[in-house]
Design a protein around this motif. Structure first.
Motif, short mmCIF file in Angstrom:
data_model
loop_
_atom_site.label_atom_id
_atom_site.label_comp_id
_atom_site.label_asym_id
_atom_site.label_seq_id
_atom_site.Cartn_x
_atom_site.Cartn_y
_atom_site.Cartn_z
N LEU A 162 0.84 -1.19 0.00
CA LEU A 162 0.00 0.00 0.00
C LEU A 162 0.88 1.24 0.00
CD1 LEU A 162 -2.93 -0.76 2.47
CD2 LEU A 162 -3.10 -0.32 0.02
N ASN A 163 0.71 2.05 -1.04
CA ASN A 163 1.49 3.29 -1.10
C ASN A 163 0.81 4.41 -0.33
OD1 ASN A 163 3.35 2.06 -2.85
ND2 ASN A 163 2.03 2.47 -4.62
N SER A 164 -0.51 4.31 -0.20
CA SER A 164 -1.26 5.38 0.47
C SER A 164 -1.18 5.21 1.98
CB SER A 164 -2.72 5.35 0.03
OG SER A 164 -2.82 5.52 -1.37
N ASP A 165 -1.09 6.34 2.66
CA ASP A 165 -1.03 6.34 4.13
C ASP A 165 -2.45 6.39 4.68
OD1 ASP A 165 -0.51 6.54 6.78
OD2 ASP A 165 0.72 8.36 6.65
N LEU A 166 -2.97 5.23 5.07
CA LEU A 166 -4.33 5.16 5.57
C LEU A 166 -4.47 5.79 6.96
CD1 LEU A 166 -5.44 1.60 4.43
CD2 LEU A 166 -5.52 3.75 3.18
N SER A 167 -3.34 6.04 7.61
CA SER A 167 -3.39 6.67 8.94
C SER A 167 -3.95 8.08 8.88
CB SER A 167 -1.99 6.72 9.55
OG SER A 167 -1.51 5.42 9.79
N LEU A 168 -3.88 8.69 7.69
CA LEU A 168 -4.37 10.05 7.55
C LEU A 168 -5.89 10.12 7.51
CD1 LEU A 168 -1.85 11.34 4.85
CD2 LEU A 168 -1.74 11.65 7.33
N LEU A 169 -6.54 8.96 7.28
CA LEU A 169 -8.00 8.91 7.22
C LEU A 169 -8.53 8.74 8.63
CD1 LEU A 169 -8.23 6.57 4.11
CD2 LEU A 169 -8.30 9.07 4.13
#
Length: 657
Positions: free
Chosen positions: A500-507
């Motif tokens: 996963l390249n996207s940082d899901l922590s930001l959601l």
């Protein structure tokens, strides 16, 4: 002869030599109501209070109803005899019950009584009568309905009636609701319902009716003809206003659109699951215009042939063979709120004017749509749009921006491509999902998506986003930029994602994440602010779950799916500890296995303990120690042998000298 049979049955009842059964103590008395349901009773209890209003004797073993057993309950308002074995009712039994309003005789054997052609009446005060599932066939109902002047609600469902005669309801002229569902009705004689001036609801569903050629029940408000064999439905030509609000013609064999009364108040129309192939704006039966209306002129100028639908709110035409939907179909449907034309053969849909200003739900799913064209403000009230399972490849890049109230959008199983951030034209043949002010639910699964550009959903308040089943999907680092404060559900299953390249922590509001059936070898880093409550990691390539990730998730996580991964038993002790000591639920725990020893069969993770891993580590240390000692001893032995051999050679040289 019939009278003799009845007297014989009555005498048998009165002279029955079997000992009387004691009144069951399990009957429940609540104020003026007595409940004796399902107690295996063969007769009504004799010592019940005489002033009760409700008596429930359903699901017992009653066979005969006589004056001796029931007549003294003269104050009854509601008598429930459902689900017994009643095959005899003493004539006039209910005449003395002057307060009786509701009588339920459903699921008994009243066909045996009706064979003797004796009336049970009068039913002078009864307003609701249930005779369903009694094996009654044509003509038998007359003996129950002949003297029921106040009867309003009648159920005859689940019988074997084949014909409704013209005088079937002559003794029940106050009827408002008649339920004839699930019979074998093939014929309705002319005038069968004409005498029922108050008839409001008529259920003829699940019968064998082939045609309605002269529908003229002006006061009827609801008509259900679903699950018949209708090939024709025509209303009689008249200038009188029909009061019909709901018409269900679903699951029939209509080859053409039905002929609806010209002047109507229809709000609900269901013609789904028929064999209708198209819309004919000029065709007619016997000079009448088809179901659709060509009202291009103001209402006062309409000709006598026009049929308009100014009040229609719900229209279901799904599961037919429609090839197209001309705009003329909707010219008078200004009140329509729900339009369902799913599961047809429609290849294009377009609206160029404001014909459906109140439509909230539009379902075009499972057609063959290649184009979907609407102009701005065409569907100003639309909230839910279903375009799934079509063949859409090209849409105007601002198609959905022109739907200001759109909340739910289903686009799965098409070939849609997402536009990059801030595109100004449609040169890339893509669709923009930016700045759709009220869109909360978006399904883009199975679209052969290759990538999700940066900021693809910016300024769109999505809560639910499904990107599943797009093999090879590449996520940009900022694919979910703009969804930090809105996204709650994220589905990325079956995409063959390796990392996963996207940082899901930001959601920060993300609670439900599905990453199942991918190729993940490691989890993305989550910080301590993670809000994820449900995480699906099934069927990936995870060997070790990073300790810091486990700690970050443990604070909010409630449900975890992690089966079908090649986990290492002893490399995941923090995860194992979380399973054993936290409140996290693992619904697929029986399928969660790990490898304890190399080349050994996987074991269920619940059977692994920290002590086992410590023993394994200690055992490994001991093995290493033994190997080292053995090597040292071997080396010393070799050196000793060499030393002995050297000394021996020296002695031999001394001897020769």
């Amino acid at each position: 002869m019939a009278l003799a049979v009845l007297l014989f049955l009555l005498c048998c009842e009165l002279t029955d030599s079997r000992p009387s059964r004691p009144v069951p103590s399990s009957c429940t008395v609540i104020q003026m109501k007595v409940f004796c349901s399902d107690l295996a009773l063969h007769s009504a209890p004799q010592d019940l209070p005489q002033d009760i209003h409700t008596l429930d004797l359903s699901c017992n073993q009653l066979q005969n109803l006589s004056q001796e057993s029931l007549a003294f309950h003269t104050n009854l308002h509601h008598l429930n005899l459902h689900g017994n074995k009643i095959h005899f009712i003493q004539p006039g039994l209910f005449a003395g019950m002057t307060q009786l309003k509701i009588l339920d005789l459903s699921r008994n054997h009243l066909n045996a009584f009706a064979v003797h052609k004796t009336q049970i009446g009068p039913l002078g005060t009864i307003e609701s009568l249930d005779l369903s599932s009694n094996g009654l066939y044509t003509g038998m109902t007359d003996y129950f309905l002949n003297d029921s002047p106040l009867l309003v609600n009648l159920s005859l469902s689940g019988n074997s009636i084949t014909k409704i005669s013209s005088d079937a309801f002559r003794g029940s002229l106050s009827l408002r609701n008649v339920n004839l569902h699930n019979n074998v009705i093939m014929e309705i004689e002319d005038g069968a319902f004409d005498l029922l001036d108050h008839l409001s609801d008529l259920d003829l569903s699940k019968n064998s009716i082939n045609c309605i050629t002269d529908f003229n029940l002006y006061n009827l408000r609801s008509l259900n003809l679903s699950q018949n064999s209708l090939e024709t439905f025509q209303s009689s030509p008249s200038d009188e206003i029909y009061q019909l609000l709901s018409l269900d013609l679903s699951q029939n064999k209509l080859p053409l659109l039905p002929l609806i009364p010209r002047k109507n108040k229809l709000e609900y129309l269901d013609i789904s699951r028929n064999q209708i192939q198209g819309v004919n704006v000029t065709g007619s039966y016997s000079g009448q215009i088809f179901f659709l209306c060509t009202c291009l002129v103001p209402a006062p100028s309409l000709t006598k042939h026009h049929t308009c639908f100014y009040h229609l709110r719900y229209l279901d035409m799904s599961y037919n063979n429609f090839q197209s939907l001309p705009e003329s179909l909707f010219y008078t449907m200004m009140s329509l709120e729900v339009l369902n034309v799913s599961n047809n053969c429609i290849t294009s849909f377009s609206l160029s004017r404001d014909l459906l200003p109140k439509v909230r739900i539009l379902n075009l799913s499972e057609n063959f749509l290649q184009t979907f064209q609407i102009t701005p403000e065409t569907l100003p009230s639309l909230e839910e749009l279903y375009l799934n399972r079509n063949s859409l490849t090209t849409l105007g890049f601002q198609t959905f921006k022109s739907l200001p109230n759109l909340r739910v959008l289903h686009l799965q199983e098409n070939n849609i491509h997402i536009c990059p951030h801030n595109i100004l034209d449609n040169s890339e043949s893509c669709v923009s999902f930016e700045s759709i002010p009220n869109l909360e639910y978006l399904d883009l699964s199975e679209n052969n998506l290759q990538r999700i550009p940066s900021g693809a959903f910016r300024n769109t308040p999505l809560k639910h986003l499904d990107l599943s089943l797009n093999p090879g999907l590449v996520l940009h680092r900022d694919s979910f930029s703009g969804l930090e404060n809105s996204l709650v559900h994220l589905f990325l299953k079956e995409n063959n994602i390796t990392a996963l390249n996207s940082d899901l922590s930001l959601l920060t509001n993300l609670k439900y994440v599905d990453l199942s059936t991918n190729q993940l070898t490691t989890l993305p880093m989550w910080n301590r602010e993670s809000s994820i409550e449900s995480l699906n990691l099934q069927n990936n390539n995870l060997v070790t779950l990073d300790y810091s990730t486990v700690l970050a998730l443990e604070r909010s996580l409630k449900t975890l799916y992690v089966g079908s991964n090649p986990l290492s038993c002893c490399s995941n002790l923090p995860f194992l500890n979380m399973l054993q000591h936290s409140a996290v639920v693992v619904p697929d725990i029986e399928a969660v296995t790990c490898v304890y020893l190399e080349d050994s069969e996987p074991v269920n993770i619940e059977k692994v303990t920290q002590e086992m891993c410590e023993n394994l580590q200690n055992g490994s240390v001991n093995v290493i120690m033994i190997v080292v000692v053995a090597l040292v001893l071997i080396i010393m032995l070799i050196l000793l042998i060499k030393c002995c051999q050297s000394r021996k050679r020296k002695r031999n040289r001394s001897y020769r000298a």
